[in-house]
Motif scaffolding. Structure first.
Motif, PDB file in Angstrom:
ATOM      1  N   ASN A 163       0.937  -1.376   0.066  1.00  0.00           N
ATOM      2  CA  ASN A 163      -0.005   0.066   0.202  1.00  0.00           C
ATOM      3  C   ASN A 163       0.948   1.357   0.095  1.00  0.00           C
ATOM      4  O   ASN A 163       0.209   2.404  -0.076  1.00  0.00           O
ATOM      5  N   VAL A 164       2.163   0.990  -0.027  1.00  0.00           N
ATOM      6  CA  VAL A 164       3.133   2.188   0.126  1.00  0.00           C
ATOM      7  C   VAL A 164       3.294   2.528  -1.419  1.00  0.00           C
ATOM      8  O   VAL A 164       3.635   1.755  -2.321  1.00  0.00           O
ATOM      9  N   GLY A 165       3.399   4.072  -1.869  1.00  0.00           N
ATOM     10  CA  GLY A 165       3.642   4.246  -3.258  1.00  0.00           C
ATOM     11  C   GLY A 165       5.060   4.107  -3.576  1.00  0.00           C
ATOM     12  O   GLY A 165       5.315   3.422  -4.624  1.00  0.00           O
ATOM     13  N   VAL A 166       5.963   4.808  -2.959  1.00  0.00           N
ATOM     14  CA  VAL A 166       7.337   4.736  -3.443  1.00  0.00           C
ATOM     15  C   VAL A 166       8.309   4.546  -1.984  1.00  0.00           C
ATOM     16  O   VAL A 166       7.953   5.025  -1.014  1.00  0.00           O
ATOM     17  N   ILE A 167       9.299   3.562  -2.285  1.00  0.00           N
ATOM     18  CA  ILE A 167      10.289   3.829  -1.084  1.00  0.00           C
ATOM     19  C   ILE A 167      11.318   4.333  -1.662  1.00  0.00           C
ATOM     20  O   ILE A 167      11.922   4.241  -2.753  1.00  0.00           O
ATOM     21  N   LYS A 168      11.929   5.317  -1.053  1.00  0.00           N
ATOM     22  CA  LYS A 168      13.038   6.277  -1.368  1.00  0.00           C
ATOM     23  C   LYS A 168      14.291   5.726  -0.192  1.00  0.00           C
ATOM     24  O   LYS A 168      14.198   6.293   0.912  1.00  0.00           O
ATOM     25  N   THR A 169      15.282   5.019  -0.665  1.00  0.00           N
ATOM     26  CA  THR A 169      16.633   4.883   0.441  1.00  0.00           C
ATOM     27  C   THR A 169      17.094   6.349   0.729  1.00  0.00           C
ATOM     28  O   THR A 169      17.121   7.251  -0.169  1.00  0.00           O
ATOM     29  N   SER A 170      17.429   6.629   2.147  1.00  0.00           N
ATOM     30  CA  SER A 170      17.853   7.831   2.116  1.00  0.00           C
ATOM     31  C   SER A 170      19.184   8.099   3.022  1.00  0.00           C
ATOM     32  O   SER A 170      19.771   9.071   3.657  1.00  0.00           O
ATOM     33  N   GLY A 171      19.993   6.846   3.360  1.00  0.00           N
ATOM     34  CA  GLY A 171      21.197   6.933   4.018  1.00  0.00           C
ATOM     35  C   GLY A 171      21.046   7.713   5.263  1.00  0.00           C
ATOM     36  O   GLY A 171      20.219   7.588   6.194  1.00  0.00           O
ATOM     37  N   GLY A 172      21.817   8.790   5.519  1.00  0.00           N
ATOM     38  CA  GLY A 172      21.770   9.721   6.629  1.00  0.00           C
ATOM     39  C   GLY A 172      21.043  10.900   6.536  1.00  0.00           C
ATOM     40  O   GLY A 172      21.434  11.897   7.378  1.00  0.00           O
ATOM     41  N   LEU A 173      20.145  10.962   5.726  1.00  0.00           N
ATOM     42  CA  LEU A 173      19.064  12.115   5.375  1.00  0.00           C
ATOM     43  C   LEU A 173      18.581  12.475   6.989  1.00  0.00           C
ATOM     44  O   LEU A 173      18.486  13.686   7.161  1.00  0.00           O
ATOM     45  N   PHE A 174      18.028  11.742   7.782  1.00  0.00           N
ATOM     46  CA  PHE A 174      17.396  12.387   8.957  1.00  0.00           C
ATOM     47  C   PHE A 174      18.657  12.910   9.884  1.00  0.00           C
ATOM     48  O   PHE A 174      18.241  13.831  10.590  1.00  0.00           O
ATOM     49  N   ASP A 175      19.675  12.467  10.103  1.00  0.00           N
ATOM     50  CA  ASP A 175      20.952  13.071  10.747  1.00  0.00           C
ATOM     51  C   ASP A 175      21.047  14.634  10.278  1.00  0.00           C
ATOM     52  O   ASP A 175      21.256  15.416  10.966  1.00  0.00           O
ATOM     53  N   HIS A 176      21.045  14.801   8.852  1.00  0.00           N
ATOM     54  CA  HIS A 176      21.192  16.032   8.357  1.00  0.00           C
ATOM     55  C   HIS A 176      20.003  16.948   8.635  1.00  0.00           C
ATOM     56  O   HIS A 176      20.202  18.116   8.937  1.00  0.00           O
ATOM     57  N   LEU A 177      18.621  16.344   8.624  1.00  0.00           N
ATOM     58  CA  LEU A 177      17.347  17.104   8.801  1.00  0.00           C
ATOM     59  C   LEU A 177      17.598  17.469  10.293  1.00  0.00           C
ATOM     60  O   LEU A 177      17.002  18.510  10.624  1.00  0.00           O
ATOM     61  N   GLY A 178      17.741  16.747  11.075  1.00  0.00           N
ATOM     62  CA  GLY A 178      17.865  16.789  12.479  1.00  0.00           C
ATOM     63  C   GLY A 178      19.060  17.645  13.088  1.00  0.00           C
ATOM     64  O   GLY A 178      19.127  18.147  14.289  1.00  0.00           O
ATOM     65  N   GLY A 179      20.041  18.046  12.272  1.00  0.00           N
ATOM     66  CA  GLY A 179      21.038  18.889  12.656  1.00  0.00           C
ATOM     67  C   GLY A 179      22.216  18.218  13.067  1.00  0.00           C
ATOM     68  O   GLY A 179      23.288  19.089  13.555  1.00  0.00           O
ATOM     69  N   LYS A 180      22.251  17.094  13.162  1.00  0.00           N
ATOM     70  CA  LYS A 180      23.493  16.458  13.834  1.00  0.00           C
ATOM     71  C   LYS A 180      24.490  16.394  12.944  1.00  0.00           C
ATOM     72  O   LYS A 180      25.957  16.478  13.295  1.00  0.00           O
ATOM     73  N   VAL A 181      24.348  16.355  11.443  1.00  0.00           N
ATOM     74  CA  VAL A 181      25.370  16.680  10.489  1.00  0.00           C
ATOM     75  C   VAL A 181      25.284  17.575   9.629  1.00  0.00           C
ATOM     76  O   VAL A 181      24.049  18.071   9.160  1.00  0.00           O
ATOM     77  N   GLN A 182      26.413  18.383   9.528  1.00  0.00           N
ATOM     78  CA  GLN A 182      26.036  19.775   8.570  1.00  0.00           C
ATOM     79  C   GLN A 182      26.696  19.439   7.256  1.00  0.00           C
ATOM     80  O   GLN A 182      27.664  18.985   7.013  1.00  0.00           O
ATOM     81  N   ARG A 183      25.819  20.081   6.187  1.00  0.00           N
ATOM     82  CA  ARG A 183      26.030  19.940   4.883  1.00  0.00           C
ATOM     83  C   ARG A 183      27.510  20.860   4.672  1.00  0.00           C
ATOM     84  O   ARG A 183      27.667  21.981   5.320  1.00  0.00           O
ATOM     85  N   ALA A 184      28.176  20.613   3.704  1.00  0.00           N
ATOM     86  CA  ALA A 184      29.215  21.207   3.112  1.00  0.00           C
ATOM     87  C   ALA A 184      28.845  22.680   2.512  1.00  0.00           C
ATOM     88  O   ALA A 184      27.681  22.623   2.085  1.00  0.00           O
ATOM     89  N   PRO A 185      29.749  23.523   2.419  1.00  0.00           N
ATOM     90  CA  PRO A 185      29.252  24.771   1.786  1.00  0.00           C
ATOM     91  C   PRO A 185      28.868  24.359   0.221  1.00  0.00           C
ATOM     92  O   PRO A 185      29.640  23.446  -0.336  1.00  0.00           O
ATOM     93  N   LEU A 186      28.104  25.165  -0.505  1.00  0.00           N
ATOM     94  CA  LEU A 186      27.747  25.009  -1.646  1.00  0.00           C
ATOM     95  C   LEU A 186      28.913  24.919  -2.860  1.00  0.00           C
ATOM     96  O   LEU A 186      29.058  23.984  -3.574  1.00  0.00           O
ATOM     97  N   TRP A 187      30.083  25.618  -2.670  1.00  0.00           N
ATOM     98  CA  TRP A 187      30.992  25.660  -3.610  1.00  0.00           C
ATOM     99  C   TRP A 187      31.787  24.387  -3.524  1.00  0.00           C
ATOM    100  O   TRP A 187      32.331  23.908  -4.592  1.00  0.00           O
TER     101      TRP A 187
END
Length: 226
Positions: A163-187
């Motif tokens: 009954n699920v439409g799409v499963i998207k594997t996401s690795g460490g996405l939740f740690d990024h969203l929660g602020g545990k891991v910081q993204r690199a600068p855009l450049w």
């Protein structure tokens, strides 16, 4: 992804979208079982700027851009708010998952989150969670267990989530969203060195991984790109 979720036929395995980077390429070249897990995907996104650069130099059909899951989530969430699509978030620790959900609700107050759970479930607890997710029937299940656990999860349990439409594997996405891991600068991202930024942020966890996988990934890109 939203269109695929709408088109999914209930009673069949969800569409399965995943992502590849240098580490995935190295693992897939080294282990046929890892490669087989990725070949089962309906779509594979290039979550690594080196893949994009290699495709432009070596391939007949170059990739237009990198599709980082941490960027993709926000693009899909904005659209999902307007289309009343539903998300389920499965992965990370209980604390990490909770922080990610709180951040998502703050950023996208109209987004419908059908449910969420940490990813450390086994036995009866896992069976009950699978039944819960299927009953909630989210349009998109964001699955953050890391490679190859999340790909194995889709192989083993995808058919139970019809009954699920799409499963998207996401690795460490939740740690990024929660602020545990910081993204690199855009450049740094555009230059293809976000992996180096991540290694500098978490040297104990990532140095040996990148030291061993990056050369193998580079060889595979040079040897087998078409």
């Amino acid at each position: 992804m939203l269109a695929a979720a709408r088109q999914h036929r209930h009673g069949s395995r969800p569409y399965y979208f995943t992502s590849a980077n240098g580490e995935v390429i190295a693992q897939a070249r080294a282990k046929s079982e890892i490669a087989a897990l990725f070949r089962e995907a309906d779509q594979i996104f290039a979550d690594g700027q080196p893949l994009v650069l290699a495709s432009r130099l070596l391939c007949r059909t170059p990739l237009p851009e990198r599709v980082a899951t941490t960027d993709l989530f926000h693009d899909v969430a904005k659209l999902a708010e307007n289309e009343a699509a539903t998300f389920y978030l499965l992965g990370s620790t209980e604390a990490g998952n909770g922080k990610a959900v709180a951040a998502i609700r703050a950023s996208y107050p109209r987004l419908r989150i059908a449910g969420h759970s940490h990813g450390y479930l086994t036995g009866e607890a896992l069976d009950n969670k699978l039944d819960e997710i299927d009953a909630l029937a989210p349009d998109i299940l964001w699955l953050g267990l890391g490679v190859p656990r999340e790909q194995v999860f889709v192989r083993d349990f995808g058919s139970r989530l019809s009954n699920v439409g799409v499963i998207k594997t996401s690795g460490g996405l939740f740690d990024h969203l929660g602020g545990k891991v910081q993204r690199a600068p855009l450049w740094i991202q555009k230059a293809g060195f976000e992996w180096l930024w991540r290694m500098l942020m978490e040297p104990r966890r990532l140095f040996w991984r990148y030291f061993t996988t990056n050369p193998r990934a580079l060889y595979a890109l040079l040897r087998y790109s078409q």
